[in-house]
Design a protein around this motif. Structure first.
Motif, short mmCIF file in Angstrom:
data_model
loop_
_atom_site.label_atom_id
_atom_site.label_comp_id
_atom_site.label_asym_id
_atom_site.label_seq_id
_atom_site.Cartn_x
_atom_site.Cartn_y
_atom_site.Cartn_z
N UNK A 1 0.80 -1.13 -0.23
CA UNK A 1 0.10 -0.10 -0.04
C UNK A 1 0.92 1.12 0.06
N UNK A 2 2.19 1.13 -0.08
CA UNK A 2 2.98 2.26 0.06
C UNK A 2 2.76 2.98 -1.19
N UNK A 3 2.35 4.38 -1.24
CA UNK A 3 2.18 5.29 -2.32
C UNK A 3 1.02 4.70 -3.22
N UNK A 4 0.49 3.71 -2.63
CA UNK A 4 -0.98 3.10 -3.24
C UNK A 4 -0.45 1.67 -4.18
N UNK A 5 0.99 1.32 -3.94
CA UNK A 5 1.13 0.29 -4.83
C UNK A 5 0.86 -0.93 -3.88
N UNK A 6 0.69 -2.06 -4.69
CA UNK A 6 0.11 -3.27 -3.92
C UNK A 6 1.28 -4.23 -3.75
N UNK A 7 1.36 -4.80 -2.52
CA UNK A 7 2.47 -5.69 -2.17
C UNK A 7 3.40 -5.24 -1.42
N UNK A 8 3.78 -6.12 -0.50
CA UNK A 8 5.15 -5.53 0.10
C UNK A 8 6.42 -6.09 -0.42
N UNK A 9 7.21 -5.28 -0.89
CA UNK A 9 8.36 -5.73 -1.63
C UNK A 9 9.66 -5.23 -1.07
N UNK A 10 10.51 -6.51 -0.96
CA UNK A 10 11.97 -6.40 -0.47
C UNK A 10 12.99 -6.14 -1.68
N UNK A 11 13.82 -4.76 -1.75
CA UNK A 11 14.48 -4.36 -2.75
C UNK A 11 15.99 -4.23 -2.16
N UNK A 12 16.71 -4.89 -2.95
CA UNK A 12 18.32 -4.77 -2.65
C UNK A 12 18.95 -3.89 -3.94
N UNK A 13 19.70 -3.16 -3.54
CA UNK A 13 20.54 -2.23 -4.66
C UNK A 13 22.07 -2.63 -4.33
N UNK A 14 22.88 -3.00 -5.20
CA UNK A 14 24.32 -3.62 -4.93
C UNK A 14 25.24 -2.84 -5.73
N UNK A 15 26.01 -1.75 -5.05
CA UNK A 15 27.01 -1.23 -5.75
C UNK A 15 28.27 -1.96 -5.50
N UNK A 16 28.96 -2.24 -6.84
CA UNK A 16 30.28 -2.75 -6.83
C UNK A 16 31.34 -1.75 -7.45
N UNK A 17 32.35 -1.54 -6.31
CA UNK A 17 33.30 -0.38 -6.95
C UNK A 17 34.68 -1.27 -7.08
N UNK A 18 35.30 -0.99 -8.33
CA UNK A 18 36.36 -1.62 -8.77
C UNK A 18 37.24 -0.60 -9.52
N UNK A 19 38.35 -0.95 -9.78
CA UNK A 19 39.48 -0.23 -10.78
C UNK A 19 38.96 0.29 -11.86
N UNK A 20 38.00 -0.60 -12.48
CA UNK A 20 37.45 -0.26 -13.87
C UNK A 20 36.05 0.58 -13.76
N UNK A 21 35.62 0.73 -12.40
CA UNK A 21 34.57 1.75 -12.51
C UNK A 21 33.51 1.16 -11.44
N UNK A 22 32.05 1.67 -11.64
CA UNK A 22 31.02 1.47 -10.78
C UNK A 22 29.97 0.50 -11.37
N UNK A 23 29.60 -0.58 -10.87
CA UNK A 23 28.42 -1.32 -11.20
C UNK A 23 27.34 -1.32 -10.07
N UNK A 24 26.17 -1.22 -10.83
CA UNK A 24 24.80 -1.18 -9.92
C UNK A 24 23.84 -2.35 -10.30
N UNK A 25 23.48 -3.13 -9.33
CA UNK A 25 22.36 -3.87 -9.79
C UNK A 25 21.50 -3.92 -8.63
N UNK A 26 20.26 -4.47 -9.24
CA UNK A 26 19.07 -4.37 -8.36
C UNK A 26 18.40 -5.76 -8.24
#
Length: 515
Positions: free
Chosen positions: A343-368
């Motif tokens: 019901x948060x902001x009107x959206x149905x379902x309780x959602x578990x979200x993970x955002x993963x930041x990976x930092x290395x020599x070549x740059x930044x990766x983001x995964x959801x």
């Protein structure tokens, strides 16, 4: 049945008593219940917790010299301590060492959940004060635990027998019958499980939660901290609020727009600098959609549309974490978690979200990653996630002069009746029906450079679409028009309302959605 009062009540309330002690907290809750019988209080008596989460991500990291058996043994095993001291070997036990009830921390955590479930089932017009023992009901000696841990490590560890400690008794073993019957809870894991899991944690984190190349500091408070990973000359900082990227720099040269004052991130005209955007990135036409034959209406916050999850989207919430991990000598990751209520902001379902930041020599990766919680009342929800970082290669007041090379000349034209949405005439584009884009090849979306500047920025993604913002309407604090550009990689705008795209942004219970 009337709950029993705590023993020696008058003694515990005597002047000079240290009220931080557990027995004093028990008295406080008992007295509170006596004054207001609507309070629901579960008193959980721990015995000897030990072990770690089987994943190796969460474990015990005592400050200074460990006071408990297994953490001390773990430090002996990795060479941080010389040997274990066994206090007394002349007790009346099978090996002469004292007997204690050792319980795996995962079983202990399950006990807390069982107690909360028990309290939730009490009639709303009633209260409760009740105590439960959380233990295995089976005692183990110091040498039992020592031998189990040596087996997990694969070698004998040095120890010496020292004199008994004052106050130690032969046997402290729980009677967990009440917890077994009333909470429907029982310890399932063994001391061997606890030793194996602690050794897994210890080998992955030999110096506890201290991770090379990672530091944190208080940004606003302990719920909103600044987490920084530094790999050689490349540095990335992320805050808990919005799981937002606060800084990216090379050789000290800042490359993104971000605030140093935590309160500025809450400004209404903040264009979501660096934020994790959800539950639904970009726009849903008129805030309307249907799932499994049921229509939903969201509050609108962008003219007639709902944009970026609404007025209280993911960018305005403190994310839990992070879990920091050293992947190898050249990479460190940060994982943040948000549980968004049904019901948060009107959206149905309780959602578990993970955002993963990976930092290395070549740059930044983001995964959801997103999943629907087991306890959710609804079985499906629309979801679309992205990051909203604004780049500026030389940290000047304007991006004018920056050269942007896009990977495609194809675009979705605007709908004349709703200019923030793509034209219906182009909605015949079809995609493979998949919720997981990780197996898709990375494609460079935008290359950015500036004459005479030795930096080239590339933004790549596995997502099917992206939007490029040149920040023309930015006007917040020191950041004015064209102070940065944003590359928003995601799934198609308003995808939930089009049959050819809806499967890409519809999450059902039991599924994982990856971006």
């Amino acid at each position: 049945m009337s709950p029993p009062g705590p023993p020696e009540l008058e003694k515990l309330e005597s002047p000079g008593r240290n009220w931080s002690r557990p027995e004093c907290n028990v008295v406080f809750w008992f007295n509170l219940y006596q004054l207001d019988k609507f309070w629901r209080t579960a008193i959980l008596r721990y015995f000897n917790p030990m072990g770690a989460h089987p994943s190796g991500l969460i474990g015990e990291d005592p400050l200074g010299i460990p006071n408990n058996l297994l953490p001390y043994l773990a430090q002996v095993a990795i060479g941080r301590r010389e040997k274990l001291s066994v206090f007394g070997n002349d007790y009346n036990s099978h090996d002469g060492t004292p007997i204690r009830d050792y319980i795996h921390v995962v079983d202990l955590a399950r006990g807390h959940i069982a107690a909360l479930d028990y309290l939730k089932k009490i009639d709303s017009n009633s209260g409760l004060y009740r105590e439960w023992n959380l233990g295995t009901g089976k005692g183990s000696t110091v040498f039992d635990v020592y031998n189990a841990f040596c087996k997990a490590v694969g070698r004998e560890l040095p120890y010496e027998v020292a004199p008994r400690r004052d106050g130690d008794v032969l046997d402290l073993t729980a009677n967990p019958t009440r917890a077994n019957t009333e909470l429907n809870w029982k310890a399932k894991l063994t001391i061997e499980d606890a030793c194996k899991d602690l050794w897994n944690w210890t080998t992955a984190n030999p110096f506890g939660f201290k991770i090379d190349n990672y530091t944190w500091s208080k940004f606003a408070d302990y719920e909103n901290r600044l987490h920084t990973i530094t790999i050689n000359d490349f540095e990335v900082s992320v805050i808990n609020y919005g799981a937002a990227i606060q800084n990216i720099s090379i050789n000290g040269q800042r490359l993104v727009n971000g605030f140093t004052n935590p309160e500025d991130y809450k400004l209404s005209n903040n264009p979501l600098f660096g934020a994790t955007v959800g539950r639904y990135a970009n726009r849903i036409s008129k805030g309307e959609f249907s799932l499994d034959g049921k229509a939903f209406k969201l509050p609108t916050n962008d003219g007639i549309n709902t944009s970026h999850g609404g007025e209280n989207g993911f960018n305005k919430k403190n994310w839990l974490g992070p879990v920091a991990q050293r992947i190898d000598d050249k990479k460190v990751s940060l994982e943040f978690l948000l549980v968004d209520e049904d019901g948060s902001n009107g959206f149905p379902a309780e959602v578990e979200t993970i955002v993963k930041y990976v930092v290395g020599e070549s740059g930044l990766e983001i995964e959801f990653e997103a999943t629907i919680s087991e306890s959710s009342q609804h079985d499906a929800t629309p979801i679309n996630l992205t990051n909203h970082t604004y780049f500026n290669l030389d940290n000047s007041s304007s991006i004018n002069g920056t050269q942007l090379k896009l990977s495609t000349s194809e675009y979705l034209a605007a709908d004349n009746s709703n200019p923030q949405l793509p034209s219906v005439a182009l909605l015949s584009i079809k995609l493979a029906s998949t919720l997981d884009s990780r197996d898709k090849p990375y494609k460079t979306l935008v290359k950015a450079s500036k004459p005479d500047l030795p930096i080239t920025l590339e933004v790549s993604s596995t997502e099917p679409a992206f939007q490029l913002y040149t920040g023309d309407f930015t006007n917040v604090k020191d950041f004015k028009s064209r102070s940065g550009f944003c590359v928003e990689a995601a799934r198609f705008t308003n995808a939930i309302n089009h049959k050819n795209w809806a499967s890409q942004v519809t999450l059902h219970r039991g599924e994982n959605l990856w971006f």
